[in-house]
Design an enzyme around this catalytic site. Structure first.
Site, PDB file in Angstrom:
ATOM      1  N   GLU A 126       0.820  -1.210   0.000  1.00  0.00           N
ATOM      2  CA  GLU A 126       0.000   0.000   0.000  1.00  0.00           C
ATOM      3  C   GLU A 126       0.856   1.264   0.000  1.00  0.00           C
ATOM      4  O   GLU A 126       1.950   1.283   0.589  1.00  0.00           O
ATOM      5  CB  GLU A 126      -0.907   0.022   1.237  1.00  0.00           C
ATOM      6  N   THR A 164       5.618  -9.463   9.227  1.00  0.00           N
ATOM      7  CA  THR A 164       4.305  -9.314   8.602  1.00  0.00           C
ATOM      8  C   THR A 164       4.184  -7.949   7.940  1.00  0.00           C
ATOM      9  O   THR A 164       3.659  -7.819   6.827  1.00  0.00           O
ATOM     10  CB  THR A 164       3.184  -9.472   9.642  1.00  0.00           C
ATOM     11  N   GLY A 191      -6.978  -4.864  14.107  1.00  0.00           N
ATOM     12  CA  GLY A 191      -6.485  -5.925  13.226  1.00  0.00           C
ATOM     13  C   GLY A 191      -7.158  -5.960  11.876  1.00  0.00           C
ATOM     14  O   GLY A 191      -6.548  -6.356  10.879  1.00  0.00           O
ATOM     15  N   ASP A 220      -7.878  -4.530   8.725  1.00  0.00           N
ATOM     16  CA  ASP A 220      -7.323  -3.368   8.023  1.00  0.00           C
ATOM     17  C   ASP A 220      -7.195  -3.575   6.521  1.00  0.00           C
ATOM     18  O   ASP A 220      -6.392  -2.917   5.864  1.00  0.00           O
ATOM     19  CB  ASP A 220      -5.965  -2.991   8.606  1.00  0.00           C
ATOM     20  N   LYS A 256     -11.009  -8.796   5.812  1.00  0.00           N
ATOM     21  CA  LYS A 256     -10.314  -9.076   7.075  1.00  0.00           C
ATOM     22  C   LYS A 256     -11.022  -8.343   8.209  1.00  0.00           C
ATOM     23  O   LYS A 256     -11.014  -7.113   8.253  1.00  0.00           O
ATOM     24  CB  LYS A 256      -8.858  -8.638   6.991  1.00  0.00           C
TER      25      LYS A 256
END
Length: 343
Positions: free
Chosen positions: A56, A84, A225, A227, A231
């Site tokens: 992103e 991650t 979480g 995002d 999800k």
């Protein structure tokens, strides 16, 4: 020359200054920038999705300074020995377009995410909150714990993760820091009796980490979480019984918990609470949700804070990033000069 903070200098700066001190300072910068929210350029981040994750770009500008962050999210990376999330960011002068500050943002994003959570909780959680449940004890967990202690005085943590090794890691890191830690048997056990619930899991699925029957009156849920599209962490029924607060609705409706509900589901922008245009918590029984997905203005604040904090220190280096010949119209002169030197 452009000031550059690499991983080594970022680590030294954090160790020297202290996580709690930095988060406290960053909250102040977030408050300054959220208070002038309307002047910023705002758009959902530009996302490039793949089967294994997402890359992103997150840009914004206040008309004088431009900022962007490059960030990825790849939940399976730890199984391959990688982080991650990794990131870097840049500040630039709008008047010239020249970059002025460049920084690693893997560590800085962890600090920024915790600072944003604290900023929201100061507006939305019950002032007398003392216990926080933490569901997910990965790379963000320690920063959240230290941030909530600095910002809200939280010293009792109830923690759970599906990965026992992640729990062991968190407890080993945080136990010496003066927290009272309860290792829960599951998410329900962790949440029971908590004032604040922080969810920060990495699995890229529509999951129900917290079900509606686990949520007690007066709780503040810090949902960080979920995002990206597809999800989530919260039962949609929780959203319908709560007052939901977001950063930028146009992005949150794509990526946040509220992607589960109708497009016109009512939410309140956090900046409006800060400036008094909207109400935050109105009663001790109210359930509040901060549906946080991370927004570019927060990275703007984090970069601005880091730039100011390292000024005059040895926590940065100068990088020759801008090609700038004596004659601005003769860029080739740099090549010609280098050819002479190498001949």
């Amino acid at each position: 020359m452009v000031r550059f903070v690499d991983v080594g200098n970022m680590s030294r700066w954090i160790a020297s200054t202290g996580v709690e001190s930095i988060i406290t300072g960053m909250v102040a910068y977030l408050e300054e920038d959220f208070a002038r929210w309307p002047i910023f350029d705002k758009s959902p981040r530009v996302a490039s999705h793949s089967p294994l994750g997402v890359i992103e770009l997150m840009p914004t500008s206040d008309g004088e300074t431009y900022a962007f962050k490059y960030v990825n999210g790849h939940p399976s990376n730890p199984s391959r020995g990688h982080q991650t999330v990794t990131a870097f960011g840049v500040l630039a002068d709008v008047n010239t377009g020249y970059p002025t500050f460049w920084s690693e943002m893997t560590l800085l994003t962890a600090l920024r995410t915790a600072a944003t959570s604290v900023f929201a909780a100061k507006l939305l959680a019950r002032p007398e909150s003392t216990v926080m449940a933490m569901i997910g004890t990965g790379t963000q967990a320690e920063f959240q714990a230290l941030g909530f202690r600095a910002g809200l005085g939280i010293t009792t943590l109830r923690v759970w993760d599906t990965d026992p090794a992640a729990l062991d890691k968190f407890i080993e890191n945080v136990s010496p820091l003066g927290f009272e830690i309860d290792r829960a048997t599951d998410a329900r056990d962790a949440v029971r009796g908590a004032d604040i619930v922080t969810t920060c899991t990495a699995d890229k699925t529509n999951a129900t980490i917290i079900s509606n029957d686990m949520v007690e009156p007066g709780m503040h849920l810090n949902a960080i979480g979920g995002d990206c599209p597809g999800k989530t962490e919260l039962d949609a029924a929780i959203l319908r019984r709560s007052d939901v607060f977001v950063e930028f609705p146009e992005q949150t409706r794509i990526e946040g918990e509220i992607q589960q509900v109708e497009a016109d589901f009512p939410v309140t922008e956090l900046w409006r609470v800060l400036v008094g245009e909207a109400e935050g918590r109105t009663s001790a029984e109210q359930v509040t949700v901060f549906d946080s997905v991370g927004f570019a203005i927060e990275d703007f604040s984090a970069l601005r804070y880091a730039r100011d904090a390292v000024d005059g220190t040895d926590f940065f280096t100068d990088v020759d990033l801008i090609a700038e010949p004596a004659d601005p119209k003769n860029l080739y002169s740099l090549v010609a000069a280098a050819a002479v030197v190498s001949a």
